[in-house]
Structure formats: structure tokens, C-alpha cells
Design an enzyme around this catalytic site. Sequence first.
Site, mmCIF file in Angstrom:
data_model
loop_
_atom_site.group_PDB
_atom_site.id
_atom_site.type_symbol
_atom_site.label_atom_id
_atom_site.label_comp_id
_atom_site.label_asym_id
_atom_site.label_seq_id
_atom_site.Cartn_x
_atom_site.Cartn_y
_atom_site.Cartn_z
ATOM 1 N N ASP A 172 10.675 0.097 -5.776
ATOM 2 C CA ASP A 172 11.825 -0.033 -5.059
ATOM 3 C C ASP A 172 12.410 -1.496 -5.196
ATOM 4 O O ASP A 172 13.346 -1.681 -4.894
ATOM 5 C CB ASP A 172 11.758 0.148 -3.659
ATOM 6 C CG ASP A 172 11.790 1.722 -3.322
ATOM 7 O OD1 ASP A 172 11.977 2.520 -4.047
ATOM 8 O OD2 ASP A 172 11.887 2.079 -1.982
ATOM 9 N N VAL B 299 2.279 -10.908 2.948
ATOM 10 C CA VAL B 299 2.496 -11.808 1.770
ATOM 11 C C VAL B 299 3.625 -12.627 2.115
ATOM 12 O O VAL B 299 4.863 -12.032 2.285
ATOM 13 C CB VAL B 299 2.236 -11.188 0.420
ATOM 14 C CG1 VAL B 299 2.690 -12.470 -0.729
ATOM 15 C CG2 VAL B 299 1.159 -10.514 0.275
ATOM 16 N N SER C 136 0.810 -1.284 -0.308
ATOM 17 C CA SER C 136 -0.050 0.022 0.093
ATOM 18 C C SER C 136 0.873 1.205 0.240
ATOM 19 O O SER C 136 0.483 2.395 0.554
ATOM 20 C CB SER C 136 -0.974 0.073 1.187
ATOM 21 O OG SER C 136 -0.179 -0.144 2.448
ATOM 22 N N GLY C 137 1.909 1.051 -0.414
ATOM 23 C CA GLY C 137 3.188 2.169 -0.649
ATOM 24 C C GLY C 137 2.645 3.168 -1.773
ATOM 25 O O GLY C 137 1.574 2.948 -2.436
ATOM 26 N N PHE C 138 3.564 3.586 -2.421
ATOM 27 C CA PHE C 138 3.526 4.527 -3.342
ATOM 28 C C PHE C 138 3.096 3.492 -4.773
ATOM 29 O O PHE C 138 2.145 4.035 -5.550
ATOM 30 C CB PHE C 138 4.792 5.359 -3.809
ATOM 31 C CG PHE C 138 4.997 6.512 -2.970
ATOM 32 C CD1 PHE C 138 4.131 7.487 -2.888
ATOM 33 C CD2 PHE C 138 5.892 6.476 -2.201
ATOM 34 C CE1 PHE C 138 4.428 8.789 -2.376
ATOM 35 C CE2 PHE C 138 6.090 7.601 -1.158
ATOM 36 C CZ PHE C 138 5.236 8.698 -1.152
ATOM 37 N N GLY C 139 3.808 2.306 -4.929
ATOM 38 C CA GLY C 139 3.509 1.523 -6.223
ATOM 39 C C GLY C 139 2.083 1.153 -5.878
ATOM 40 O O GLY C 139 1.109 1.298 -6.866
ATOM 41 N N ALA D 2 10.049 7.703 -5.305
ATOM 42 C CA ALA D 2 8.512 7.576 -5.089
ATOM 43 C C ALA D 2 8.142 7.686 -6.663
ATOM 44 O O ALA D 2 7.205 6.820 -6.928
ATOM 45 C CB ALA D 2 8.034 8.778 -4.339
ATOM 46 N N GLN D 3 8.725 8.389 -7.553
ATOM 47 C CA GLN D 3 8.212 8.581 -8.799
ATOM 48 C C GLN D 3 8.387 7.370 -9.753
ATOM 49 O O GLN D 3 7.758 6.978 -10.670
ATOM 50 C CB GLN D 3 8.815 9.793 -9.436
ATOM 51 C CG GLN D 3 8.072 11.205 -9.118
ATOM 52 C CD GLN D 3 6.622 11.208 -9.617
ATOM 53 O OE1 GLN D 3 6.192 10.327 -10.668
ATOM 54 N NE2 GLN D 3 5.870 11.906 -8.690
ATOM 55 N N GLU E 16 18.718 14.904 6.279
ATOM 56 C CA GLU E 16 17.457 15.624 6.678
ATOM 57 C C GLU E 16 17.456 15.402 8.359
ATOM 58 O O GLU E 16 16.987 16.416 9.029
ATOM 59 C CB GLU E 16 16.232 15.095 6.265
ATOM 60 C CG GLU E 16 15.970 15.486 4.685
ATOM 61 C CD GLU E 16 14.928 14.986 3.628
ATOM 62 O OE1 GLU E 16 14.746 15.675 2.746
ATOM 63 O OE2 GLU E 16 14.566 13.777 4.290
HETATM 64 C C1 LIG Z 1 13.071 7.960 4.934
HETATM 65 C C2 LIG Z 1 12.778 7.954 3.580
HETATM 66 C C3 LIG Z 1 12.765 9.087 2.848
HETATM 67 C C4 LIG Z 1 12.592 9.173 1.451
HETATM 68 N N1 LIG Z 1 12.603 10.293 0.722
HETATM 69 C C5 LIG Z 1 12.222 10.283 -0.313
HETATM 70 C C6 LIG Z 1 12.158 11.781 -1.409
HETATM 71 O O1 LIG Z 1 12.266 12.698 -0.669
HETATM 72 N N2 LIG Z 1 11.661 11.648 -2.597
HETATM 73 C C7 LIG Z 1 11.384 10.397 -3.215
HETATM 74 O O2 LIG Z 1 10.964 10.332 -4.347
HETATM 75 N N3 LIG Z 1 11.554 9.249 -2.463
HETATM 76 C C8 LIG Z 1 12.018 9.091 -1.236
HETATM 77 N N4 LIG Z 1 11.798 8.043 -0.632
HETATM 78 C C9 LIG Z 1 11.814 6.743 -1.189
HETATM 79 C C10 LIG Z 1 10.592 6.237 -1.837
HETATM 80 O O3 LIG Z 1 9.887 6.518 -0.435
HETATM 81 C C11 LIG Z 1 10.503 4.971 -2.119
HETATM 82 O O4 LIG Z 1 11.266 4.856 -3.454
HETATM 83 C C12 LIG Z 1 8.756 4.769 -2.497
HETATM 84 O O5 LIG Z 1 8.098 4.439 -1.321
HETATM 85 C C13 LIG Z 1 8.943 3.143 -3.065
HETATM 86 O O6 LIG Z 1 7.406 3.032 -3.401
HETATM 87 P P1 LIG Z 1 7.051 1.266 -3.457
HETATM 88 O O7 LIG Z 1 5.650 1.294 -3.594
HETATM 89 O O8 LIG Z 1 8.120 0.469 -4.205
HETATM 90 O O9 LIG Z 1 7.268 0.850 -1.969
HETATM 91 P P2 LIG Z 1 7.077 1.214 -0.499
HETATM 92 O O10 LIG Z 1 6.401 2.857 -0.623
HETATM 93 O O11 LIG Z 1 7.921 1.049 0.442
HETATM 94 O O12 LIG Z 1 5.704 0.533 -0.194
HETATM 95 C C14 LIG Z 1 5.837 -0.965 0.188
HETATM 96 C C15 LIG Z 1 4.798 -1.671 0.560
HETATM 97 O O13 LIG Z 1 4.573 -2.951 0.485
HETATM 98 C C16 LIG Z 1 4.182 -3.386 1.878
HETATM 99 N N5 LIG Z 1 4.694 -4.911 2.114
HETATM 100 C C17 LIG Z 1 6.158 -5.029 2.198
HETATM 101 N N6 LIG Z 1 6.269 -6.140 2.247
HETATM 102 C C18 LIG Z 1 5.027 -6.881 2.269
HETATM 103 C C19 LIG Z 1 4.601 -8.262 2.326
HETATM 104 N N7 LIG Z 1 5.566 -9.234 2.244
HETATM 105 N N8 LIG Z 1 3.267 -8.289 2.409
HETATM 106 C C20 LIG Z 1 2.507 -7.334 2.186
HETATM 107 N N9 LIG Z 1 2.811 -6.047 1.984
HETATM 108 C C21 LIG Z 1 4.080 -5.619 1.998
HETATM 109 C C22 LIG Z 1 4.784 -2.239 2.604
HETATM 110 O O14 LIG Z 1 3.932 -2.202 4.245
HETATM 111 C C23 LIG Z 1 4.360 -1.084 2.138
HETATM 112 O O15 LIG Z 1 2.939 -0.749 2.150
HETATM 113 C C24 LIG Z 1 12.251 8.118 0.979
HETATM 114 C C25 LIG Z 1 12.128 6.618 1.356
HETATM 115 C C26 LIG Z 1 12.433 6.745 2.788
HETATM 116 C C27 LIG Z 1 12.686 5.376 3.679
#
Ligand SMILES: Cc1cc2nc3c(=O)[nH]c(=O)nc-3n(C[C@H](O)[C@H](O)[C@H](O)COP(=O)(O)OP(=O)(O)OC[C@H]3O[C@@H](n4cnc5c(N)ncnc54)[C@H](O)[C@@H]3O)c2cc1C
Length: 498
Positions: A330, A96, A29-32, A341-342, A192
Amino acid sequence: MAAGDNTPETAERSVARRSDRHQVVVIGSGFGGLFGTKALRRSDVDVTMIAKTTHHLFQPLLYQVATGILSEGEIAPPTREVLAGQDNAHVLLGEVTGIDLDKRVVTSQVLGRELVTSYDSLIVAAGAGQSYFGNDHFAEFAPGMKSIDDALELRGRIFGAFELAELAAARGEPTDHLLTFVVVGAGPTGVEMAGQIAELAHRTLKDDFRLISTRHARVILVDAAPQVLPPFGAKLGAWTKEKLEGLGVEVLLGALVSEVDERGLVVKYKDGSSQRIDAIAKVWAAGVQASPLGRILSEQTGAPLDRAGRIAVNPDLTLPGYPEVFVVGDMISLDNLPGVAQVAIQGAKYAANEIDGRLKGKPSQGPFKYFDKGSMAIISRFRAVAMVGKMRLTGVLAWLMWLVVHLFYLTGFKNRVTAVLRWAVSFLGRGRSERTSTEQQIFARQALSRLSRGATDLVSEPGEYDDAAERRRAELEQQAAEEARLSDENKRGVKIES
Ligand SMILES: Cc1cc2nc3c(=O)[nH]c(=O)nc-3n(C[C@H](O)[C@H](O)[C@H](O)COP(=O)(O)OP(=O)(O)OC[C@H]3O[C@@H](n4cnc5c(N)ncnc54)[C@H](O)[C@@H]3O)c2cc1C
């Protein structure tokens, strides 16, 4: 049995399928995960989002929760609420633990309760965790910055260190190790954090204590790299270092952390010398490791993992041999895309469009193309650095840009309004609205980790509670009958003959 799925006997029992429509399962439920689910709102599909937390986390602002500027609710709205208006979306809590690509099922668990969910298309967006580069035991003494638990624990440790220093001063004991804060990792998060701890010590808390001077607190930023913010280039890195030093942050570069314990850490320099720094409050902001789900997918597809555990995907973000499975954000290794995030948002939208297009018989969009909207990092109030295309910005302009961009992407109108108010309190004034911390925030995680199955050990097994409840019901009925008998037979207050 799927790789990584260690409960085959129950796997066939609970396959959940919502309707005959095309079923999309989204993991995370993150950005993706969130943006992928939203992008499917008008598609003729059912979307089941399975995530191990009930919230969508805006990770870029975690450091503000850790340093008392924002509350956790402001950066982590309930996913269920965010998606309440999207009828084809269903949110399920669950970690998962298994994905069977051939059977097209996902196995998830919560507190020992297992669910198997089938899919026609799958979007895996499970992100990345902290990497301690093979030294996972460091985590106990230097929490990372990846979750709300991390941020609240760090908040407790940072504010708690000042409290312990005041107490130590009252007892006539040394305070230096309590007033030294070490941040490991000079990327955006480390910069930060260091900037904010320095502002806390030198500005916010300066009048709050009687025996210690918080202005004398040391904030040390440590990195093995030769510069701060390497992805921002040498010039912005040098500018940032100078501004941090102006804030009173000591920047130690070329310093590799080799040991971390309760009382401090040891850094090693290139020339072989080493230095011990005594500090009880340490923050780990170095290195990421992709979700272990990457390995499960790699074992079934042969797609290689890189050193950070990211899985190599096809140019259309699918897995070799499984065009119905997309991996985004990620977790992926593709064309050196950064972990920002993007990349996750654009990748998830691309995957959603691809799924929708296929159902409508449209041709593929072609390979995924990332559009770089720029990067920024904040150093302190009114100071930030930003890179947008060839443009490099520093100072107030970059800071204002940071403010607008983060406000724009923060989920939910009410969170934006309260965030603006809190920023006014902290940046225009010198207050922090969220300084509350509890003993549990600091120690509960360690207590849970000492249980063999974590929180699962604290709840009854499925079905067990029902038996216990029936036993309890019988006891209560018997007790009630006895109470009634005593009243009806006027036995209250009557001396009991022994
Ligand atoms: C402290 C910090 C600061 C950041 N600052 C920036 C910034 O300024 N600008 C920027 O662009 N990016 C920034 N980032 C990076 C950005 O947040 C990530 O690139 C982005 O969140 C990736 O999105 P995602 O959907 O791949 O993963 P995430 O957003 O990490 O989401 C992963 C999701 O999967 C869930 N999950 C994980 N494992 C499981 C499982 N086994 N079963 C079910 N659910 C699961 C998690 O609970 C979460 O909901 C930062 C990251 C951090 C940690």
C-alpha cells in the site's frame, strides 16, 4: 541523524546485528511483511521483522469483527506463532520512527524503549492508514477500519447504540439518532459494513429488544462519488446499489461529508444544498493515507510522494540510489497499482526473490509484474460481486467465490476452521458469536490520546522501574522482619500501651 529520527544520542548505542549472515530487515507484519519474510525462509539470510503490532492482520475481514461475526483472534494471529517454524526469522515489536538509508539502520520504539537495527537489505511494508482528507478530528466521532482497535471500537459503538436506544425509550426520550447508522465511503469496505449493519438490525437483533424495533433502524451509506464501488464499473455498481437498497440501506451519492461531530454529520451536495443527519454511530471507510515512513524515505531519496503519501519506486520496487531497499504494498505508487492484498503479497515475494537471487549471483528478474487475480466485495449473506479478468459475477456464485478465496488466504488452520463455524452461525443461522463489547473498547483510545505520549506515559522509563523495585523490596523486607519479630516475641493480641 536520519530524517524522522529524533533520538540521535541513543541511536549509536543499541545497533543489533544477529550474525555475519546477510541481514534483511522487514518493516511491517501485514500482507507484504509476512509474505516477504516467509518467502525468505530458505535463503541464507537472517530476517528481522519489526512491526508495531504483535499480529498479522487480515484487514479484509475487519468488518466481520466490527459486526460480531468473527473474533479478533481469528483474523489476527500472532506473527510470532505464524513464524515459529522459520528458524531464520526473528520478530520484534516496535514502531519504526526512523530509517537512515546511508547508515543502513532502522530505529524503532516501544513504550519509550528504543532499538536500532542494522540491515544489508530492507523491505518496507508499513501499509496505509485511514485518511480523513485533512479533517483528522473526524476520527474521534467516526472511527476508521484499519486495525483491531478500530474494529472493536466500532463493535462497541454499533451494539452500544442499540443499547442506548432501548434505554432512551425506557426514559421516554427520542431514539432516532441512536438508531441511525452512517457509513462514509461506498467502496468495498463501506458496502460490506452497511450491508452487515442492515443485517444486524433487520435480522440478527430483531427479537432481542422490548421497547425499540431494531427493524426500524436506518442505515445510510454516503459517498461523494456518483456511484457505489467505482473500481467495479458502472454495471456492478448499479447492481450493488439496488441490492443494498433492497436490504433497507439508504444510499446517498454525490454527498460530500463536510462536518462530523458527536451527534451526527453534515453532507453537502453538488448543487450547494446540505443535509444534517443525526447519528451517534458513524463509520469512516473513505480514503487511505500511506504510512508516514514514505515521507522519511522520500526526503532521503528525492522519490516523490503522490497525494495519498505513496512513494514512487523504481520498476523493481527499489528506491532511487538504494538498490538494497524495497518498498511494497500500500505504500507504493507504481503504474496505478491498486491498494490490495495481492499487490503487497506479490511485491514482497518479488523483493525476497530479488534479495535471494543477488546473494546467489543470479541476474535480476526484471521489472515487477503484477498478476491481477480479481476483486470482490460482499453485500450481505449470499450476495456479492466479483471481477475476475473480463468475467463479472453477481449473487450467490460470487458470494461462494468470496468465501473460498477468503478462507484460502486466512492465516492458520485453526482460524479457518473456526471462521467456517462462525460463518455458519451467522449466514445459515442468524446469530453473532462475538457481540461482547466493553466500555474500554469504546473510550480507552480517546483517554490514551489525551495523554501527551499515549501509553508511554503510563509505564516507567527504562531503568526507573528497577530503582522503584529495589525501594519496594527494602520496604517488604522491613515489613517481613517486623511481622516475624511480633510473632517471635509473642506480641500479637497484646494491648499496645499508648
Ligand atoms: C477494511 C479493509 C478491507 C480490505 N479488503 C480488501 C479485500 O477484500 N481484498 C484486497 O485485496 N484488499 C483489501 N484491503 C486492502 C489490503 O488489506 C491492503 O492492500 C494490504 O493489507 C496491504 O498490505 P501491506 O503489507 O502493504 O500493508 P498492511 O497489511 O496494512 O501492513 C502494514 C504493516 O505495517 C505495520 N506498520 C505500520 N507502520 C509501522 C511502523 N511505523 N513501524 C512498524 N510497523 C508498522 C502495521 O502494523 C502492519 O503490520 C482491505 C483493507 C482494509 C483496511
